[in-house]
Write a protein that holds these residues in place. Structure first.
Motif, PDB file in Angstrom:
ATOM      1  N   ALA A 178       0.849  -1.182   0.000  1.00 15.88           N
ATOM      2  CA  ALA A 178       0.000   0.000   0.000  1.00 15.88           C
ATOM      3  C   ALA A 178       0.885   1.233   0.000  1.00 15.88           C
ATOM      4  N   GLU A 179       0.295   2.344  -0.362  1.00 13.95           N
ATOM      5  CA  GLU A 179       1.023   3.599  -0.435  1.00 13.95           C
ATOM      6  C   GLU A 179       0.226   4.664   0.308  1.00 13.95           C
ATOM      7  N   ALA A 180       0.909   5.406   1.155  1.00 14.95           N
ATOM      8  CA  ALA A 180       0.291   6.527   1.863  1.00 14.95           C
ATOM      9  C   ALA A 180       1.006   7.795   1.418  1.00 14.95           C
ATOM     10  N   THR A 181       0.244   8.807   1.057  1.00 16.50           N
ATOM     11  CA  THR A 181       0.854  10.053   0.590  1.00 16.50           C
ATOM     12  C   THR A 181       0.254  11.236   1.319  1.00 16.50           C
ATOM     13  N   THR A 182       1.015  12.301   1.344  1.00 18.63           N
ATOM     14  CA  THR A 182       0.543  13.575   1.859  1.00 18.63           C
ATOM     15  C   THR A 182       1.243  14.664   1.057  1.00 18.63           C
ATOM     16  N   PRO A 183       0.572  15.785   0.821  1.00 21.78           N
ATOM     17  CA  PRO A 183       1.216  16.854   0.049  1.00 21.78           C
ATOM     18  C   PRO A 183       2.471  17.375   0.756  1.00 21.78           C
ATOM     19  N   TYR A 184       3.490  17.671  -0.016  1.00 22.58           N
ATOM     20  CA  TYR A 184       4.713  18.279   0.497  1.00 22.58           C
ATOM     21  C   TYR A 184       4.512  19.786   0.510  1.00 22.58           C
ATOM     22  N   THR A 185       4.596  20.380   1.694  1.00 19.16           N
ATOM     23  CA  THR A 185       4.319  21.812   1.821  1.00 19.16           C
ATOM     24  C   THR A 185       5.587  22.647   1.938  1.00 19.16           C
ATOM     25  N   GLY A 186       6.733  21.993   1.913  1.00 25.59           N
ATOM     26  CA  GLY A 186       7.991  22.727   2.004  1.00 25.59           C
ATOM     27  C   GLY A 186       8.352  23.395   0.686  1.00 25.59           C
ATOM     28  N   THR A 187       9.446  24.125   0.727  1.00 22.03           N
ATOM     29  CA  THR A 187       9.891  24.823  -0.481  1.00 22.03           C
ATOM     30  C   THR A 187      11.201  24.265  -1.012  1.00 22.03           C
ATOM     31  N   GLY A 188      11.766  23.288  -0.326  1.00 21.01           N
ATOM     32  CA  GLY A 188      13.052  22.736  -0.745  1.00 21.01           C
ATOM     33  C   GLY A 188      12.900  21.443  -1.511  1.00 21.01           C
ATOM     34  N   ASN A 189      13.832  20.542  -1.257  1.00 25.05           N
ATOM     35  CA  ASN A 189      13.845  19.263  -1.959  1.00 25.05           C
ATOM     36  C   ASN A 189      13.377  18.111  -1.077  1.00 25.05           C
ATOM     37  N   GLY A 190      12.836  18.410   0.099  1.00 19.84           N
ATOM     38  CA  GLY A 190      12.338  17.372   0.995  1.00 19.84           C
ATOM     39  C   GLY A 190      13.389  16.794   1.911  1.00 19.84           C
ATOM     40  N   SER A 191      14.617  17.281   1.835  1.00 19.61           N
ATOM     41  CA  SER A 191      15.697  16.705   2.641  1.00 19.61           C
ATOM     42  C   SER A 191      15.530  16.971   4.135  1.00 19.61           C
ATOM     43  N   GLU A 192      14.598  17.863   4.505  1.00 21.82           N
ATOM     44  CA  GLU A 192      14.369  18.095   5.930  1.00 21.82           C
ATOM     45  C   GLU A 192      13.687  16.910   6.605  1.00 21.82           C
ATOM     46  N   TYR A 193      13.084  16.021   5.810  1.00 24.12           N
ATOM     47  CA  TYR A 193      12.472  14.807   6.344  1.00 24.12           C
ATOM     48  C   TYR A 193      13.484  13.670   6.239  1.00 24.12           C
ATOM     49  N   THR A 194      13.775  13.054   7.371  1.00 30.32           N
ATOM     50  CA  THR A 194      14.799  12.017   7.400  1.00 30.32           C
ATOM     51  C   THR A 194      14.247  10.628   7.668  1.00 30.32           C
ATOM     52  N   GLN A 195      13.002  10.520   8.116  1.00 32.99           N
ATOM     53  CA  GLN A 195      12.417   9.202   8.371  1.00 32.99           C
ATOM     54  C   GLN A 195      10.910   9.296   8.422  1.00 32.99           C
ATOM     55  N   CYS A 196      10.258   8.135   8.353  1.00 33.65           N
ATOM     56  CA  CYS A 196       8.827   8.072   8.596  1.00 33.65           C
ATOM     57  C   CYS A 196       8.570   6.918   9.553  1.00 33.65           C
ATOM     58  N   VAL A 197       7.554   7.067  10.374  1.00 32.99           N
ATOM     59  CA  VAL A 197       7.226   6.069  11.385  1.00 32.99           C
ATOM     60  C   VAL A 197       5.722   5.827  11.386  1.00 32.99           C
ATOM     61  N   VAL A 198       5.332   4.615  11.753  1.00 35.19           N
ATOM     62  CA  VAL A 198       3.922   4.290  11.930  1.00 35.19           C
ATOM     63  C   VAL A 198       3.490   4.872  13.273  1.00 35.19           C
ATOM     64  N   VAL A 199       2.503   5.767  13.255  1.00 38.66           N
ATOM     65  CA  VAL A 199       2.030   6.352  14.498  1.00 38.66           C
ATOM     66  C   VAL A 199       0.697   5.739  14.932  1.00 38.66           C
ATOM     67  N   ASP A 200      -0.004   5.083  14.008  1.00 34.91           N
ATOM     68  CA  ASP A 200      -1.246   4.426  14.365  1.00 34.91           C
ATOM     69  C   ASP A 200      -1.582   3.398  13.296  1.00 34.91           C
ATOM     70  N   ALA A 201      -2.127   2.294  13.727  1.00 38.40           N
ATOM     71  CA  ALA A 201      -2.618   1.272  12.809  1.00 38.40           C
ATOM     72  C   ALA A 201      -3.795   0.582  13.475  1.00 38.40           C
ATOM     73  N   ASP A 202      -4.802   0.304  12.695  1.00 38.52           N
ATOM     74  CA  ASP A 202      -5.979  -0.367  13.211  1.00 38.52           C
ATOM     75  C   ASP A 202      -6.478  -1.334  12.150  1.00 38.52           C
ATOM     76  N   ARG A 203      -7.184  -2.352  12.581  1.00 38.64           N
ATOM     77  CA  ARG A 203      -7.750  -3.303  11.627  1.00 38.64           C
ATOM     78  C   ARG A 203      -9.114  -3.740  12.121  1.00 38.64           C
ATOM     79  N   THR A 204      -9.993  -3.994  11.158  1.00 44.25           N
ATOM     80  CA  THR A 204     -11.318  -4.521  11.462  1.00 44.25           C
ATOM     81  C   THR A 204     -11.576  -5.688  10.513  1.00 44.25           C
ATOM     82  N   ILE A 205     -12.344  -6.636  10.982  1.00 44.48           N
ATOM     83  CA  ILE A 205     -12.646  -7.791  10.144  1.00 44.48           C
ATOM     84  C   ILE A 205     -13.385  -7.299   8.916  1.00 44.48           C
ATOM     85  N   GLY A 206     -12.888  -7.700   7.751  1.00 42.89           N
ATOM     86  CA  GLY A 206     -13.476  -7.205   6.503  1.00 42.89           C
ATOM     87  C   GLY A 206     -13.426  -8.227   5.481  1.00 42.89           C
TER      88      GLY A 206
END
Length: 166
Positions: free
Chosen positions: A138-166
Motif C-alpha cells: 500500500a502507499e500513503a501520501t501527503t502533500p509536500y508543503t515545504g519549499t526545498g527538496n524534501g531533505s528536511e524529512y529524514t524518516q517516517c514512522v507508523v504512528v497508528d494502525a488499526d484493523r477490522t474484520i473485513g
C-alpha cells in the motif's frame, strides 16, 4: 542481581529483537525515490518515481498478545519513504501482512519526521483489505508543503494502525 542473570536477560532481549525484527517495523529512512508500484490504498502519489530506495529500520512495536492496535502495527512494515520526483508529495510505501485466519481492513497512519524545520506531515493508507494469510503493498501520501527538496524529512514512522474484520 547477579551478572549471569543480567547476561541471560540481555541475550533474551537480543534474541527477541532478532526474531521480531522482520515484521512490525515502524520506522524507515527517507531517501530519494524508487521505481515501483503498489496497490490497496485509496491515496495516490502525484508523479513518477526514480532514484534510490531506502530500507526499513529495525525498530519494532507491540509484543506478544496485546490489543488489536498492537497487532495491526506489528502487521505493517515500512518499505520506503521518500519525496516524489515532482516534489509535490511525501510518499510512504508499506507492506501489510495478515497472518490471521480472517481477512482484515487496515487503516495505517504514518508521520514523516526530520530536522526542526520540518513541518508536521501525516500520511494515511485507509481501507486496505488484506486476505487471511496474505500480504499486500500500500502507499500513503501527503502533500509536500515545504519549499526545498524534501531533505528536511529524514524518516517516517507508523504512528497508528488499526484493523477490522473485513
Amino acid at each position: 542481581m547477579k551478572l549471569r542473570h543480567v547476561r541471560a536477560v540481555a541475550v533474551f532481549g537480543i534474541a527477541l529483537v532478532a526474531l521480531t525484527g522482520a515484521r512490525g517495523s515502524n520506522g524507515a529512512s527517507c531517501g530519494g525515490g524508487s521505481s515501483s508500484s503498489s496497490s490497496g490504498s485509496n491515496s495516490s502519489s502525484g508523479g513518477s518515481d526514480s532514484g534510490s530506495s531506502s530500507s526499513s529500520g529495525g525498530v519494532t512495536t507491540g509484543g506478544v498478545g496485546g490489543s488489536s492496535r498492537d497487532k495491526a502495527q506489528r502487521d505493517v512494515r515500512i518499505d520506503e519513504c521518500k519525496i516524489s520526483d515532482d516534489r509535490k508529495n511525501l510518499v510512504a510505501k508499506v507492506t501489510i501482512t495478515n497472518s490471521d485466519s480472517s481477512p482484515y481492513l487496515y487503516d495505517v497512519s504514518l508521520q514523516f519526521k526530520g530536522d526542526p524545520s520540518a513541518t508536521l506531515a501525516l500520511a494515511k493508507a485507509e481501507d486496505v483489505r488484506v486476505e487471511a494469510g496474505a500480504s499486500k503493498s500500500a502507499e500513503a501520501t501527503t502533500p509536500y508543503t515545504g519549499t526545498g527538496n524534501g531533505s528536511e524529512y529524514t524518516q517516517c514512522v507508523v504512528v497508528d494502525a488499526d484493523r477490522t474484520i473485513g
